[in-house]
Write a protein that holds these residues in place. Structure first.
Motif, PDB file in Angstrom:
ATOM      1  N   GLY A 136      -3.467   3.277  -9.378  1.00 47.13           N
ATOM      2  CA  GLY A 136      -4.622   4.099  -9.716  1.00 47.13           C
ATOM      3  C   GLY A 136      -4.993   5.112  -8.663  1.00 47.13           C
ATOM      4  N   TYR A 137      -4.054   5.507  -7.799  1.00 46.47           N
ATOM      5  CA  TYR A 137      -4.339   6.526  -6.791  1.00 46.47           C
ATOM      6  C   TYR A 137      -3.108   7.412  -6.629  1.00 46.47           C
ATOM      7  CZ  TYR A 137      -1.914   2.952  -4.014  1.00 46.47           C
ATOM      8  OH  TYR A 137      -1.016   2.010  -3.568  1.00 46.47           O
ATOM      9  N   LEU A 138      -3.308   8.568  -6.002  1.00 49.95           N
ATOM     10  CA  LEU A 138      -2.223   9.522  -5.789  1.00 49.95           C
ATOM     11  C   LEU A 138      -1.538   9.241  -4.457  1.00 49.95           C
ATOM     12  CD1 LEU A 138      -3.853  12.886  -6.942  1.00 49.95           C
ATOM     13  CD2 LEU A 138      -2.241  11.442  -8.208  1.00 49.95           C
ATOM     14  N   GLU A 146       0.857  -1.173   0.000  1.00 51.36           N
ATOM     15  CA  GLU A 146       0.000   0.000   0.000  1.00 51.36           C
ATOM     16  C   GLU A 146       0.896   1.227   0.000  1.00 51.36           C
ATOM     17  OE1 GLU A 146      -3.105   2.156  -0.485  1.00 51.36           O
ATOM     18  OE2 GLU A 146      -3.442   0.008  -0.146  1.00 51.36           O
ATOM     19  N   LEU A 147       0.942   1.928  -1.136  1.00 50.19           N
ATOM     20  CA  LEU A 147       1.908   3.008  -1.327  1.00 50.19           C
ATOM     21  C   LEU A 147       1.292   4.395  -1.216  1.00 50.19           C
ATOM     22  CD1 LEU A 147       3.857   1.476  -4.359  1.00 50.19           C
ATOM     23  CD2 LEU A 147       4.607   1.581  -1.976  1.00 50.19           C
ATOM     24  N   ILE A 148       0.105   4.519  -0.685  1.00 47.28           N
ATOM     25  CA  ILE A 148      -0.564   5.820  -0.670  1.00 47.28           C
ATOM     26  C   ILE A 148       0.204   6.843   0.169  1.00 47.28           C
ATOM     27  CG2 ILE A 148      -2.060   5.275   1.299  1.00 47.28           C
ATOM     28  CD1 ILE A 148      -4.284   6.816  -0.236  1.00 47.28           C
ATOM     29  N   LYS A 149       0.947   6.397   1.198  1.00 46.96           N
ATOM     30  CA  LYS A 149       1.712   7.325   2.035  1.00 46.96           C
ATOM     31  C   LYS A 149       3.168   7.444   1.601  1.00 46.96           C
ATOM     32  CE  LYS A 149      -1.075   6.460   6.164  1.00 46.96           C
ATOM     33  NZ  LYS A 149      -1.043   6.021   7.585  1.00 46.96           N
ATOM     34  N   PHE A 150       3.514   6.860   0.493  1.00 45.95           N
ATOM     35  CA  PHE A 150       4.897   6.864   0.019  1.00 45.95           C
ATOM     36  C   PHE A 150       5.443   8.299  -0.059  1.00 45.95           C
ATOM     37  CE2 PHE A 150       7.830   7.264  -3.572  1.00 45.95           C
ATOM     38  CZ  PHE A 150       8.783   6.325  -3.237  1.00 45.95           C
ATOM     39  N   PRO A 151       6.651   8.604   0.465  1.00 47.85           N
ATOM     40  CA  PRO A 151       7.657   7.664   0.984  1.00 47.85           C
ATOM     41  C   PRO A 151       7.614   7.457   2.487  1.00 47.85           C
ATOM     42  CG  PRO A 151       8.638   9.819   0.761  1.00 47.85           C
ATOM     43  CD  PRO A 151       7.207   9.964   0.341  1.00 47.85           C
ATOM     44  N   PHE A 152       6.519   7.798   3.137  1.00 44.81           N
ATOM     45  CA  PHE A 152       6.364   7.573   4.570  1.00 44.81           C
ATOM     46  C   PHE A 152       5.462   6.359   4.813  1.00 44.81           C
ATOM     47  CE2 PHE A 152       7.139  12.100   3.934  1.00 44.81           C
ATOM     48  CZ  PHE A 152       8.152  12.354   4.837  1.00 44.81           C
ATOM     49  N   ASP A 153       5.571   5.361   3.960  1.00 45.50           N
ATOM     50  CA  ASP A 153       4.645   4.233   4.007  1.00 45.50           C
ATOM     51  C   ASP A 153       5.077   3.182   5.020  1.00 45.50           C
ATOM     52  OD1 ASP A 153       6.731   4.108   2.048  1.00 45.50           O
ATOM     53  OD2 ASP A 153       5.971   2.163   1.436  1.00 45.50           O
TER      54      ASP A 153
END
Length: 406
Positions: A340-342, A203-210
């Motif tokens: 498919g998400y930011l 789950e990369l939605i918080k990248f780079p704080f994932d």
């Protein structure tokens, strides 16, 4: 002439001798082999009366479904592989305790990978009880039997075991060492150290704080939950707290067991899930992408600190900043899969786009005011822009962080 006649007289004699030799040879080859008489020794026999060749060549397979009988217990009969494998678990269901210990996190695939994986070195421990393997300590001379490496592999082919497989494993794991211990009461312990590559859903939605959960899913290949039920083994579960990696920080591990339906069977299978909680170190992306991007945006605000500068020069500076932000956006795109998400990183880039875009609009308005001869309005814009643009940008980044991390 006389010598020739004397040689001709010897030909009948030679022919007669050859015929005699031929008759004697035929009688010798045609004679039958001698039968065993009273003086002839019988064929050698084994210990129980079977022919010696059979005694040397092997044994008769015992009845299907169990080990060959022995006073010391089923396990004590013969050498490795001398008996057939039990085709059923010792109990219904059989409780199998499972423990996993993370030695090291060898590799985690880059965030740009469409099918992310991780490679880990693991200790696997299994424990179960099989009373059919019980034996007498006096007959064996020890309270437990230990099998290492290849001997352990051979013994697993001879006894019943849970037949563990890893559902999310990619390829075949590399076993470095294994140990099988069978206690006199039938308690079995199996340990294995191996390296394996496992697929993971990131789950990369918080990248780079994932934050990621690296999971390993273990289940029996052959036995559904009517026969095998897993239970966690807490004392043999954990991770190496001394292990450090450059990009990831390991926090803790947790395990769970649940029933899972499989396409290959109408029954559910007991599944053991081992999860490692890790956080990505964002330092690389902050120092290489985010901070340089913020500096570019800040340089763009220099437009408001240069009163009297022609609008055309302002526009050139803003266009350069816009092209730089576009280049950084390409860098961010190459570090992420086609999701498919930011992500949070995408959000920062879009905030930079918005800041540079607003600066461009203000430059267009300033040029219009110069054309109309209203230079005082341009001066007011510069005074407001010195404060408003940095404050709005920082507030936008703060709101973005709160949205993604709360």
């Amino acid at each position: 002439m006389p010598r020739t006649l004397s040689k001709l007289r010897l030909l009948p004699v030679v022919a007669a001798l050859l015929m005699l030799v031929s008759v004697v040879a035929n009688q010798t080859w045609a004679s039958p082999p001698p039968e065993h008489g009273d003086d002839a020794p019988p064929p050698a026999e084994g210990e129980h009366g079977e022919p010696a060749a059979a005694a040397r060549g092997g044994h008769e397979a015992p009845a299907k479904g169990g080990y060959e009988a022995s006073a010391g217990g089923a396990h004590a009969a013969g050498e490795h592989g001398s008996g057939p494998v039990f085709v059923t678990p010792p109990h219904t269901p059989t409780k199998v305790e499972v423990g996993m210990y993370l030695i090291s996190l060898v590799e985690v695939s880059a965030p740009s990978e469409s099918f992310p994986t991780f490679k880990a070195e693991i200790f696997l421990d299994l424990e179960w009880h099989d009373p059919r393997l019980a034996f007498s300590e006096e007959s064996i001379g020890t309270e437990r039997e230990v099998f290492l490496e290849h001997e352990a592999e051979l013994e697993l082919e001879r006894i019943w075991w849970p037949d563990i497989e890893f559902e999310n494993e990619q390829g075949e794991r590399h076993t470095e060492s294994r140990e099988l211990v069978i206690h006199h009461d039938g308690h079995v312990e199996y340990s294995e150290r191996f390296q394996g590559v496992f697929t993971v859903d990131m789950e990369l939605i918080k990248f780079p704080f994932d934050h990621q959960n690296l999971t390993i899913h273990a289940e029996s290949f052959s036995w559904d939950d009517r026969y095998v039920v897993f239970e966690p083994l807490p004392e043999k579960t954990g991770f190496n707290e001394d292990f450090k990696t450059l990009e990831w920080t390991l926090h803790d591990v947790h395990t769970e067991v649940h029933a899972k339906k499989e396409v290959r069977s109408d029954e559910a299978f007991s599944e053991y899930v081992y999860s490692v909680n890790v956080d990505r170190d964002p330092g690389y992306y902050l120092y290489k992408i985010v901070i340089p991007l913020l500096i570019i945006v800040a340089f763009n605000w220099a437009t408001f600190w240069m009163p009297g500068e022609p609008a055309s020069v302002r526009m050139e500076r803003t266009v350069i900043a816009l092209l730089t932000v576009v280049a950084f956006h390409q860098v961010v795109a190459t570090n992420l899969p086609r999701i498919g998400y930011l992500t949070f990183m995408d959000g920062i880039v879009y905030v930079a786009f918005a800041s540079v875009g607003l600066t461009m609009l203000s430059t267009i308005w300033a040029q219009r005011q110069e054309y109309l001869g209203k230079e005082e309005n341009v001066a007011k814009l510069d005074q407001i822009g010195k404060v408003a643009f940095p404050v709005i940008f920082l507030l936008a980044v703060l709101i973005l962080y709160l949205v993604y991390h709360t």
